[in-house]
Enzyme design. Structure first.
Site, PDB file in Angstrom:
ATOM      1  CD  GLU A 128      -2.784  -1.026   2.308  1.00  0.00           C
ATOM      2  OE1 GLU A 128      -2.921  -0.294   3.143  1.00  0.00           O
ATOM      3  OE2 GLU A 128      -3.764  -2.070   2.425  1.00  0.00           O
ATOM      4  CB  ALA A 131       1.971  -0.452   5.028  1.00  0.00           C
ATOM      5  CD  GLU A 243       6.305 -12.077  -3.995  1.00  0.00           C
ATOM      6  OE1 GLU A 243       5.263 -12.013  -3.119  1.00  0.00           O
ATOM      7  OE2 GLU A 243       6.348 -10.711  -4.544  1.00  0.00           O
ATOM      8  NE  ARG A 244      10.160 -12.516   1.153  1.00  0.00           N
ATOM      9  CZ  ARG A 244       9.595 -12.258   2.192  1.00  0.00           C
ATOM     10  NH1 ARG A 244       9.801 -13.237   3.132  1.00  0.00           N
ATOM     11  NH2 ARG A 244       8.981 -11.253   2.382  1.00  0.00           N
ATOM     12  CD  GLU A 377      18.101  -2.516   2.472  1.00  0.00           C
ATOM     13  OE1 GLU A 377      16.907  -2.516   1.896  1.00  0.00           O
ATOM     14  OE2 GLU A 377      19.192  -2.103   1.698  1.00  0.00           O
TER      15      GLU A 377
HETATM   16  C1  FAD Z   1       8.089  -3.178  -9.912  1.00  0.00           C
HETATM   17  C2  FAD Z   1       7.405  -3.453  -8.622  1.00  0.00           C
HETATM   18  C3  FAD Z   1       6.546  -4.593  -8.632  1.00  0.00           C
HETATM   19  C4  FAD Z   1       5.925  -4.671  -7.604  1.00  0.00           C
HETATM   20  N1  FAD Z   1       4.785  -5.748  -7.435  1.00  0.00           N
HETATM   21  C5  FAD Z   1       4.198  -6.037  -6.353  1.00  0.00           C
HETATM   22  C6  FAD Z   1       2.949  -6.791  -6.280  1.00  0.00           C
HETATM   23  O1  FAD Z   1       2.743  -7.365  -7.362  1.00  0.00           O
HETATM   24  N2  FAD Z   1       2.210  -6.766  -5.273  1.00  0.00           N
HETATM   25  C7  FAD Z   1       2.573  -6.189  -4.111  1.00  0.00           C
HETATM   26  O2  FAD Z   1       1.912  -6.360  -3.147  1.00  0.00           O
HETATM   27  N3  FAD Z   1       3.736  -5.533  -4.317  1.00  0.00           N
HETATM   28  C8  FAD Z   1       4.482  -5.156  -4.931  1.00  0.00           C
HETATM   29  N4  FAD Z   1       5.648  -4.607  -5.033  1.00  0.00           N
HETATM   30  C9  FAD Z   1       5.906  -3.764  -3.818  1.00  0.00           C
HETATM   31  C10 FAD Z   1       7.238  -4.242  -3.151  1.00  0.00           C
HETATM   32  O3  FAD Z   1       6.925  -5.598  -2.479  1.00  0.00           O
HETATM   33  C11 FAD Z   1       7.480  -3.304  -2.052  1.00  0.00           C
HETATM   34  O4  FAD Z   1       8.024  -2.184  -2.826  1.00  0.00           O
HETATM   35  C12 FAD Z   1       8.637  -3.673  -1.196  1.00  0.00           C
HETATM   36  O5  FAD Z   1       8.098  -4.629  -0.388  1.00  0.00           O
HETATM   37  C13 FAD Z   1       9.019  -2.397  -0.148  1.00  0.00           C
HETATM   38  O6  FAD Z   1       8.320  -1.792   0.186  1.00  0.00           O
HETATM   39  P1  FAD Z   1       8.173  -0.150  -0.047  1.00  0.00           P
HETATM   40  O7  FAD Z   1       8.595   0.094  -1.325  1.00  0.00           O
HETATM   41  O8  FAD Z   1       6.913   0.497   0.615  1.00  0.00           O
HETATM   42  O9  FAD Z   1       9.439   0.273   1.001  1.00  0.00           O
HETATM   43  P2  FAD Z   1       9.602   0.782   2.280  1.00  0.00           P
HETATM   44  O10 FAD Z   1       8.782  -0.494   3.146  1.00  0.00           O
HETATM   45  O11 FAD Z   1       9.122   2.163   2.466  1.00  0.00           O
HETATM   46  O12 FAD Z   1      10.950   0.842   2.501  1.00  0.00           O
HETATM   47  C14 FAD Z   1      11.864   1.982   2.372  1.00  0.00           C
HETATM   48  C15 FAD Z   1      13.424   1.643   2.902  1.00  0.00           C
HETATM   49  O13 FAD Z   1      13.250   1.239   3.978  1.00  0.00           O
HETATM   50  C16 FAD Z   1      14.016   0.074   4.418  1.00  0.00           C
HETATM   51  N5  FAD Z   1      13.378  -0.620   5.690  1.00  0.00           N
HETATM   52  C17 FAD Z   1      11.946  -0.700   5.802  1.00  0.00           C
HETATM   53  N6  FAD Z   1      11.877  -1.565   6.830  1.00  0.00           N
HETATM   54  C18 FAD Z   1      13.143  -1.769   7.265  1.00  0.00           C
HETATM   55  C19 FAD Z   1      13.715  -2.297   8.753  1.00  0.00           C
HETATM   56  N7  FAD Z   1      12.945  -3.143   9.539  1.00  0.00           N
HETATM   57  N8  FAD Z   1      15.289  -2.613   8.805  1.00  0.00           N
HETATM   58  C20 FAD Z   1      16.048  -1.724   7.716  1.00  0.00           C
HETATM   59  N9  FAD Z   1      15.340  -1.125   6.646  1.00  0.00           N
HETATM   60  C21 FAD Z   1      14.259  -1.234   6.496  1.00  0.00           C
HETATM   61  C22 FAD Z   1      13.787  -0.949   3.221  1.00  0.00           C
HETATM   62  O14 FAD Z   1      14.714  -1.769   2.923  1.00  0.00           O
HETATM   63  C23 FAD Z   1      13.875   0.358   2.093  1.00  0.00           C
HETATM   64  O15 FAD Z   1      15.056   0.265   1.744  1.00  0.00           O
HETATM   65  C24 FAD Z   1       6.259  -4.244  -6.223  1.00  0.00           C
HETATM   66  C25 FAD Z   1       7.382  -3.164  -6.159  1.00  0.00           C
HETATM   67  C26 FAD Z   1       7.959  -2.842  -7.565  1.00  0.00           C
HETATM   68  C27 FAD Z   1       8.758  -1.628  -7.374  1.00  0.00           C
END
Ligand code: FAD
Length: 389
Positions: A128, A131, A243-244, A377
């Site tokens: 989202e 999140a 997935e991973r 991370e």
């Molecule tokens: C091209 C693309 C396709 C995708 N497809 C899907 C999909 O089909 N369905 C879906 O649900 N999602 C999808 N995603 C979402 C993807 O899984 C998320 O972007 C990812 O999980 C990271 O979440 P965020 O972008 O909100 O980053 P954030 O959670 O905002 O993280 C920002 C930064 O903070 C760091 N961070 C966060 N928590 C911690 C911690 N505890 N310790 C240290 N560092 C931390 C992260 O590593 C990152 O560097 C997709 C993303 C992209 C870019």
């Protein structure tokens, strides 16, 4: 020597490779420019058995083991279209395993079977705007209303999201309970109140579509609740491993192709009177990269072996040991793939920076592996907890 692949796997590999090379690769430029591949790709993949090989026959699959999915991911890289491969893998390995695991007979008929046949397109809706890594922080809510639920909120980064027929979606059914208040629903996208808010422009994987979705009191019948209410987070943690793992398998296979392609380039490109591949400094670098890739492949196969044994032979949920190893593989491969792509771009010199050269696209595409499906991370954060530090 241990050899997980049989003659049947080899035949299946040939089918996938042909599909990737003959039916997908020729469209690379067009689909990258369109920022979308056409829907027939899902249908064709379904017809060839590429989507459902590793699902039970009674769920619309071919009842084969998980090594078929590995073979698929390894051969799909020959499409040289990371975006298309991602769209296909969402359909076959990311948004559907959870339906097979916990879906009712009716849900399997209505959603899973058409998805594996390529007749319905599916997305996984977890992330989202506020999140991503912190899944328990999602805000999309499903409120009970008689026999139905009303779902409101938004999802972002959703692969296949602009054209999905339904979304396997994680929402909150008990917001006050955090991770213990999440539930999975199967949400048809033609319901009133559901809309595609935006198609996102990406730096890589351009041939796939990625969307932001909006839900305004979407009325979803109770029969579309997947599994038990408030157990969604637990189901997701199992689903995430699939997935991973498949992302790691595809990452390793793609990097081998990148290295081969780059070394061929170095046989042709001459500097200071010699092909650049004849420079020892580069030869040693490529030896190191191959060594690391072979190690990563062996480790990833170990994960696949445990995954296959637990899910397909013993038919149990994945053990914490397997979850741990898969998270490690996601880190290892994500970072290695970046290293390979970066060194290969450098080896191309200025041409590596020019869009006409495949390495430029590879460099942009691979970057997602350290982010999507859980950032490196976040993997380390969970692993540190799991390992009791
Ligand atoms: C091209 C693309 C396709 C995708 N497809 C899907 C999909 O089909 N369905 C879906 O649900 N999602 C999808 N995603 C979402 C993807 O899984 C998320 O972007 C990812 O999980 C990271 O979440 P965020 O972008 O909100 O980053 P954030 O959670 O905002 O993280 C920002 C930064 O903070 C760091 N961070 C966060 N928590 C911690 C911690 N505890 N310790 C240290 N560092 C931390 C992260 O590593 C990152 O560097 C997709 C993303 C992209 C870019």
């Amino acid at each position: 020597m241990w050899q997980p692949f049989t003659e049947e796997h080899t035949q299946f590999r040939k089918t996938v490779r042909q599909f990737a090379e003959k039916e997908l690769a020729p469209h690379a430029e067009e689909w990258e420019a369109d920022e979308m591949f056409p829907n027939w790709v899902f249908k064709r993949a379904g017809e060839l058995g590429i989507l459902g090989a590793h699902f039970p026959e009674e769920h619309g699959g071919q009842g084969l083991d998980y090594w078929f999915s590995v073979a698929k991911a390894e051969e799909l890289v020959w499409s040289r279209l990371a975006g298309v491969n991602m769209g296909i893998l969402v359909q076959s390995d990311m948004a559907t395993p959870v339906i097979s695991d916990i879906g009712t007979k009716e849900q399997i008929e209505e959603f899973l079977k058409p998805a594996l046949a390529g007749d319905k397109i599916v997305s996984l809706g977890v992330s989202e705007p506020a999140a991503g890594s912190d899944v328990a922080g999602i805000r999309t809510v499903a409120k009970k209303d008689g026999d139905d639920y009303l779902i409101s909120g938004s999802k972002t980064f959703i692969t296949n999201g602009t054209r999905a027929d339904f979304v396997t979606m994680l929402v909150k059914t008990a917001p006050e309970r955090g991770a213990h208040g999440c539930s999975f629903f199967l949400v048809p996208t033609n319901l009133k109140g559901f809309s595609v808010a935006k198609k996102l422009k990406k730096i890589g994987n351009k041939s796939s579509d990625t969307a932001e979705l909006f839900l305004d009191e979407v009325r979803v019948p109770r029969r579309y609740l997947l599994g038990e209410e408030n157990m969604g987070f637990m189901y997701l943690m199992q689903n995430f491993q699939t997935e991973r793992l498949i992302a790691a398998v595809g990452g390793v296979a793609g990097s081998f192709v990148t290295l081969e392609h780059t070394i061929n380039y170095g046989r042709e490109r001459v500097a200071f009177g010699k092909p650049i591949i004849k420079r020892e400094v580069w030869q040693h670098k490529f030896v190191d990269l191959y060594t690391k890739l072979e190690a990563a492949k062996a480790f990833t196969y170990k994960c696949v072996d445990q995954y296959n044994e637990e899910r397909y032979v013993k038919k149990t949920p994945l053990s914490m040991e397997t979850v741990k190893l898969i998270s490690m593989a996601k880190i290892l491969v994500g970072e290695l793939v970046s290293e390979v792509a970066d060194e290969c771009l450098q080896f191309h010199g200025g041409w590596g920076y020019i869009e006409d050269f495949p390495i430029a696209r590879i460099w942009r595409d691979q970057r997602l592996l350290r982010i999507g499906g859980g950032t490196t991370e976040t993997m380390r954060y969970y692993l540190a907890k799991l390992m009791g530090f």
